[in-house]
Design an enzyme around this catalytic site. Structure first.
Site, PDB file in Angstrom:
ATOM      1  N   HIS A  45      -0.770   3.545   4.799  1.00 29.59           N
ATOM      2  CA  HIS A  45      -1.758   4.372   4.097  1.00 29.59           C
ATOM      3  C   HIS A  45      -1.895   5.701   4.828  1.00 29.59           C
ATOM      4  O   HIS A  45      -1.815   5.764   6.048  1.00 29.59           O
ATOM      5  CB  HIS A  45      -3.113   3.652   4.051  1.00 29.59           C
ATOM      6  CG  HIS A  45      -4.098   4.249   3.092  1.00 29.59           C
ATOM      7  ND1 HIS A  45      -4.629   5.513   3.247  1.00 29.59           N
ATOM      8  CD2 HIS A  45      -4.646   3.757   1.957  1.00 29.59           C
ATOM      9  CE1 HIS A  45      -5.464   5.762   2.253  1.00 29.59           C
ATOM     10  NE2 HIS A  45      -5.494   4.721   1.453  1.00 29.59           N
ATOM     11  N   THR A  56      -6.057   2.778  -5.115  1.00 26.14           N
ATOM     12  CA  THR A  56      -5.894   1.339  -4.930  1.00 26.14           C
ATOM     13  C   THR A  56      -6.823   0.544  -5.838  1.00 26.14           C
ATOM     14  O   THR A  56      -6.418  -0.457  -6.437  1.00 26.14           O
ATOM     15  CB  THR A  56      -6.154   0.958  -3.466  1.00 26.14           C
ATOM     16  OG1 THR A  56      -5.162   1.568  -2.641  1.00 26.14           O
ATOM     17  CG2 THR A  56      -6.100  -0.547  -3.268  1.00 26.14           C
ATOM     18  N   GLU A  59       0.818  -1.209   0.000  1.00 23.88           N
ATOM     19  CA  GLU A  59       0.000   0.000   0.000  1.00 23.88           C
ATOM     20  C   GLU A  59       0.858   1.268   0.000  1.00 23.88           C
ATOM     21  O   GLU A  59       1.755   1.424   0.824  1.00 23.88           O
ATOM     22  CB  GLU A  59      -0.929  -0.004   1.222  1.00 23.88           C
ATOM     23  CG  GLU A  59      -1.738   1.252   1.423  1.00 23.88           C
ATOM     24  CD  GLU A  59      -2.703   1.511   0.269  1.00 23.88           C
ATOM     25  OE1 GLU A  59      -2.803   2.680  -0.143  1.00 23.88           O
ATOM     26  OE2 GLU A  59      -3.348   0.563  -0.209  1.00 23.88           O
ATOM     27  N   ASP A 117       1.021  -0.007  -5.215  1.00 25.65           N
ATOM     28  CA  ASP A 117      -0.217   0.328  -5.925  1.00 25.65           C
ATOM     29  C   ASP A 117      -0.264   1.766  -6.428  1.00 25.65           C
ATOM     30  O   ASP A 117      -0.755   2.025  -7.521  1.00 25.65           O
ATOM     31  CB  ASP A 117      -1.440   0.033  -5.055  1.00 25.65           C
ATOM     32  CG  ASP A 117      -1.528   0.882  -3.794  1.00 25.65           C
ATOM     33  OD1 ASP A 117      -0.482   1.384  -3.332  1.00 25.65           O
ATOM     34  OD2 ASP A 117      -2.640   1.046  -3.256  1.00 25.65           O
ATOM     35  N   HIS A 118       0.252   2.722  -5.641  1.00 21.31           N
ATOM     36  CA  HIS A 118       0.216   4.132  -6.071  1.00 21.31           C
ATOM     37  C   HIS A 118       1.131   4.934  -5.154  1.00 21.31           C
ATOM     38  O   HIS A 118       1.713   4.393  -4.203  1.00 21.31           O
ATOM     39  CB  HIS A 118      -1.207   4.699  -6.049  1.00 21.31           C
ATOM     40  CG  HIS A 118      -1.900   4.578  -4.712  1.00 21.31           C
ATOM     41  ND1 HIS A 118      -1.609   5.407  -3.639  1.00 21.31           N
ATOM     42  CD2 HIS A 118      -2.857   3.732  -4.277  1.00 21.31           C
ATOM     43  CE1 HIS A 118      -2.361   5.070  -2.611  1.00 21.31           C
ATOM     44  NE2 HIS A 118      -3.130   4.051  -2.954  1.00 21.31           N
TER      45      HIS A 118
END
Length: 640
Positions: free
Chosen positions: A415, A299, A253, A474-475
């Site tokens: 996150h 996500t 994440e 993911d990002h």
């Protein structure tokens, strides 16, 4: 002046001026819109006027003193819209669209993030409302109960339309095809204003909803021809080497590649991941020029792209907006072709991002969500289950799965706002004035430790040696709103080019019985994962509608498109109308014909992907004679 203020039209003028100045001030203070030159600065100042004249002008049709009350109410509503975008932008560097507003079921889980994004100076944005309420109570006694003559509000509305027409004309002169190529919402807000952007977005959303009705089988033929032209032949040395092997896909994440080998306070932030990258036995291949390609869905976009090789939507998340589409996803393909069972494991609510519905369309057999995990207070932080208990509890579900299986494990702790308990933090925070950046390294370390623990558990369970293990980011975790603090951390200026380079996320893969390549420098992105995995399993990707190409292929197409129309190649990068040389970092003043052609290819590819998504075109496509569409009614994610 006193006489002017005391009239309804005078009060309207004051509301309009306050609205205009407040909006322009917020543009300058809160949003990084990339304003360049006098024309763009003028348009930024001008664009609130047209929407103000129209939206505030509508209230002038009210009777008597209702005009003042409705003007204040309209000012409050416009202020709320603006403030919602401020908070949204502080994390996403983007603006709210109609699509994201329809995803309100996700917002309930964002409480911690939203509160952390609010700042004390935000109270200053209420000053105009206080001034108007005080002023209204002072002057309303001078107002008659009769309506303002209709010609006055009509004139105001006509002025609003005229100002917008002038605004749009100047914008199109400075940025041709602004509305036709509206990939970048920053451009639309900069040139047209946030409220005009909302109107434009609403119209676009209505238009896209009709595309499914109007689509037919001819549309998918055009897309199929393109994907077959782009197709890259598999590398014979890798084709089929992973057939029959379990696939364990691990989602890191908000993890960016700059963390690999990065030291803070003299300590490696991610020592375990570093050891995988530099393992002398070369079990893993690490792609160090791998980029995330997500947009507003973050996500959810990453999940979509990496299971379908289709781009996310330009606005909103396909998981929510196109959850009922027909998909031919990786888990469905390998389930039908090679008998794989599939599962997603995620310590969060099953309905978040509409996962409990869209996973059925992906053909995912099992979804292990929060109902399957110990979600006691000690195990949960921020968004859901902490990574260490998540991995620890997930082992038992992997051991129960029928082999060969495809298991996608999604972490959560790293996150925004990157919260971690003091006793679990094994790395001191960074020392900038930005709490988000400071905490990011602590949660990244925690994730790294959780991953090491999971690898040990896999080995103990006998699942490590005979499984393909895929690890990906993911990002981004740190948006460009934190560039100042990141400049302190990295010791260099975060230019637009540097920020685009920071969009690299890890992708590493271990294939049983195959020696890894160490570090592979091929330029690639999330869109390339499905064709790569299909070829590793011995399934020809040419049969399917895929926008990416095999990363191990000699014919791999090494340009990486981003959702807004920007892209990166080995030699140059295209960002917001500017080409950069990747080596010298300088602007390329005269791009070559090949560079311009590459830009057109990227835009065409994004457009075709959008046509697939908005038109639900895969309902018209059959990959081969044996293909059977996914039957969503055969899946249930309720815990027995």
């Amino acid at each position: 002046m006193k006489k002017l203020i005391s009239t309804k039209m005078g009060f309207f003028s004051i509301v309009l001026v306050l609205y205009w100045l407040k909006t322009y001030l917020i543009y300058k203070v809160e949003f990084d819109l990339g304003v360049k030159g006098a024309i763009q600065e003028f348009l930024l100042f001008l664009n609130p006027l047209s929407s103000g004249l129209i939206l505030l002008g509508i209230t002038l049709f009210s009777k008597g003193r209702k005009v003042g009350r409705r003007l204040i109410i309209m000012q409050v509503l416009l202020g709320l819209i603006l403030y919602a975008n401020i908070v949204f932008y502080r994390f996403n560097s983007d603006f709210i669209t109609l699509a994201t507003m329809m995803q309100t079921n996700n917002f309930g889980s964002l409480g911690g993030s939203i509160i952390s994004l609010m700042q004390w100076h935000d109270l200053l944005y209420l000053i105009d409302i206080v001034v108007l309420i005080v002023l209204y109570n002072m002057v309303k006694g001078n107002w008659s109960e009769t309506r303002i003559k209709v010609r006055k509000p009509l004139t105001i509305l006509a002025m609003g339309v005229l100002v917008f027409t002038i605004n749009l004309g100047l914008a199109e002169a400075d940025r041709p095809q602004l509305l036709e190529r509206a990939f970048d919402r920053n451009y639309l807000v900069k040139y047209l204003g946030i409220y005009n952007f909302i109107a434009y977005d609403t119209i676009q959303s209505a238009n896209t909803s009709t595309q499914r009705v109007l689509a037919d089988s001819d549309d998918i033929t055009v897309v199929e021809n393109y994907t077959k032209t782009k197709y890259a032949e598999p590398n014979p040395a890798y084709f089929g080497v992973a057939e029959g092997k379990n696939i364990i896909k691990i989602h890191l994440e908000s993890f960016q590649s700059f963390l690999i080998d990065f030291k803070l306070h003299g300590e490696e932030v991610t020592p375990f991941l570093n050891s995988l990258v530099h393992d002398e036995s070369q079990n893993f291949t690490y792609f160090d020029n791998f980029f995330h390609q997500t947009e507003q869905g973050k996500t959810a976009d990453a999940e979509l792209i990496m299971d379908n090789s289709l781009y996310g939507l330009p606005q909103g998340s396909a998981f929510v907006m196109k959850g009922d589409n027909t998909y031919q996803s990786f888990p469905a393909i390998i389930g039908e072709r090679q008998g794989y069972t599939s599962a997603v494991l995620h310590g969060d609510g099953k309905s978040f991002w509409n996962r409990d519905e869209i996973y059925k369309h992906f053909g995912i057999d099992e979804f292990y969500h929060e109902d399957y995990y110990d979600m006691s207070e000690d195990n949960v932080i921020n968004y859901g289950l902490k990574d260490k208990p998540f991995f620890e509890e997930s082992i038992k579900y992997l051991k129960e799965m029928k082999q060969p299986f495809y298991a996608h494990l999604m972490t959560l702790t790293n996150h925004h706002p990157f919260t971690i308990n003091e006793e679990e933090a094994t790395l001191a925070p960074a020392e900038t004035n930005d709490k988000t950046v400071n905490n990011y390294f602590q949660t990244a370390r925690y994730l790294d430790e959780a991953l090491e623990q999971f690898f040990n558990d896999l080995k103990e369970a006998g699942l490590y040696d005979d499984s393909v293990i895929m690890i990906y980011g993911d990002h981004y975790g740190i948006s460009d709103n934190h560039n100042k603090a990141m400049e302190e951390i990295l010791g260099e200026e975060i230019t637009p080019l540097k920020y685009s380079e920071l969009q690299r996320v890890p992708f590493m893969i271990k294939i049983p019985g195959v020696k890894g390549q160490g570090t592979n420098h091929e330029y690639s992105g999330q869109i390339d994962v499905v064709p790569t995995m299909l070829h590793l399993l011995g399934i020809d990707a040419q049969d399917y509608i895929l926008m990416g190409t095999d990363m191990f292929s000699e014919d791999h197409k090494d340009y990486v498109p981003f959702r807004k129309g920007n892209f990166v190649t080995k030699d140059f990068t295209y960002l917001d109308g500017v080409y950069y040389d990747n080596k010298t970092k300088e602007v390329i003043e005269e791009p070559t014909e090949e560079m311009i052609k590459q830009k057109e290819t990227v835009l065409h590819e994004l457009d075709l992907s959008d046509k697939v998504m908005y038109g639900d075109l895969l309902r018209f496509y059959k990959p081969n004679d044996e293909w059977k569409p996914v039957d969503v009614n055969s899946y249930s994610y309720k815990k027995e």
